[in-house]
Design a protein around this motif. Structure first.
Motif, short mmCIF file in Angstrom:
data_model
loop_
_atom_site.label_atom_id
_atom_site.label_comp_id
_atom_site.label_asym_id
_atom_site.label_seq_id
_atom_site.Cartn_x
_atom_site.Cartn_y
_atom_site.Cartn_z
N TYR A 2 0.93 -1.22 0.01
CA TYR A 2 -0.07 -0.12 0.03
C TYR A 2 0.88 1.11 -0.01
CZ TYR A 2 -3.75 -3.20 1.12
OH TYR A 2 -4.84 -4.06 1.08
N LYS A 57 -0.63 -5.97 5.85
CA LYS A 57 -1.41 -7.21 6.04
C LYS A 57 -0.39 -8.25 6.48
CE LYS A 57 -5.59 -6.48 2.89
NZ LYS A 57 -6.16 -7.03 1.70
N VAL A 63 -9.76 2.82 7.96
CA VAL A 63 -10.50 2.68 6.93
C VAL A 63 -9.48 3.07 5.45
CG1 VAL A 63 -12.37 2.61 5.30
CG2 VAL A 63 -12.79 2.53 7.77
N SER A 64 -8.85 2.14 4.74
CA SER A 64 -8.17 2.55 3.66
C SER A 64 -8.98 3.28 2.49
CB SER A 64 -7.40 1.39 2.97
OG SER A 64 -8.36 0.67 2.37
N ARG A 123 -10.59 1.12 -1.83
CA ARG A 123 -11.45 -0.27 -1.67
C ARG A 123 -12.27 -0.07 -0.42
NH1 ARG A 123 -7.05 -4.79 -3.30
NH2 ARG A 123 -8.85 -6.18 -2.78
N GLU A 167 -11.01 -0.85 2.85
CA GLU A 167 -10.64 -1.78 3.53
C GLU A 167 -10.33 -1.39 5.11
OE1 GLU A 167 -7.77 -4.88 1.40
OE2 GLU A 167 -7.24 -2.89 1.02
N GLN A 168 -10.85 -2.14 6.02
CA GLN A 168 -10.69 -1.89 7.34
C GLN A 168 -9.38 -2.57 8.11
OE1 GLN A 168 -14.18 -1.53 9.70
NE2 GLN A 168 -13.23 -1.08 11.61
#
Length: 270
Positions: A24, A43, A79-80, A83, A85-86
């Motif tokens: 990211y 991740k 939250v990104s 998308r 994502e959390q």
């Protein structure tokens, strides 16, 4: 090498870079208030993230170039962007952004087939060092997408898949990217890079590196280990012992050239 710490700001998004866990891009506010853009691996499992930090700090001993590391805190309920994502509140590995491409983009995947390009690359002084680095770390994941190269500067990235204790005795051998490139370039290049490796092995005193790295793992990086919440130190000890074993023996490189008495050029018995 100093460690940068900071807090992730809003707006992190998935980059186009290839990675099993995703890379990211986001902005981080450092402890001194400076805001910088970095690549992050939120991740990545904690133990793998710790390996990334270990390799970056170890690279200083080998004089191998890697991006400067960042220990980045992800705020609660983050939250990104894009998308949506959390992510949970925790620390993750991040690295500075280098402004030169990986070799897949630079040479469109033809690097390993081009004798001229391979010859130019192999003339770089730090290529032999990088070969030793990967052999000792048992890095089976070195390929043209995790070698940054702008025609002059070389920088290595992506090191979570190292030090597999299941294969502590296994040699990388010809699967090592450096030997493959050398063979594809020419027999002369292969011999030259092999000779350079043994010159380095004789002159640099790599047999002292196990204790250096062991100290690095158990003292200098223990705070990072705890902040990443890796958990039990059993995995850390296994990684440290695996590194020490491979570094002490340098199995693949030490067995490549030997005399009739079964001693190689640097005096290790085979």
């Amino acid at each position: 090498m100093s460690l940068n710490e900071g807090v992730l700001l809003a707006g992190m998004e998935l980059s186009k870079l290839t990675s099993s866990w995703g890379i990211y891009k986001g902005d981080v506010e450092k402890s001194d208030g400076e805001i910088v853009s970095v690549y992050l691996k939120p991740k990545l499992p904690p133990r793998f993230a710790f390996r990334e930090f270990f390799v970056v700090f170890l690279s200083e001993f080998f004089n191998v170039s890697t991006p400067d590391p960042y220990l980045v805190y992800i705020p609660k309920d983050y939250v990104s962007g894009g998308r949506g994502e959390q992510f949970s509140e925790r620390y993750c590995f991040a690295m500075e952004i280098k402004q030169y491409p990986d070799m897949s983009r630079n040479f469109s995947g033809e690097f390993f087939k081009s004798e001229r390009i391979a010859e130019e690359f192999l003339r770089k002084n730090d290529v032999a060092l990088m070969g030793i680095f990967d052999e000792v770390l048992f890095n089976q994941d070195r390929h043209h997408e995790n070698i940054l190269y702008d025609g002059e500067n070389i920088c290595l990235i992506d090191h979570e898949n190292i030090l597999s204790n299941k294969h502590v005795d296994k040699e990388l051998g010809d699967n090592n990217w450096m030997w493959s490139i050398a063979r594809n370039a020419s027999e002369l290049s292969f011999k030259r890079i092999e000779r350079k490796v043994f010159e380095l092995l004789k002159s640099q005193g790599y047999e002292t590196f196990p204790s250096l790295a062991y100290g690095l793992l158990w003292s200098d990086l223990v705070t990072i280990y705890e902040k990443l919440e890796v958990g039990s130190k059993r995995g850390l000890k296994i990684d440290a012992l695996t590194y020490c074993y491979r570094s002490r023996d340098i199995l693949s490189l030490a067995s490549r050239t030997c005399d009739s008495q079964k001693f190689n050029q640097i005096g290790f018995p085979l």
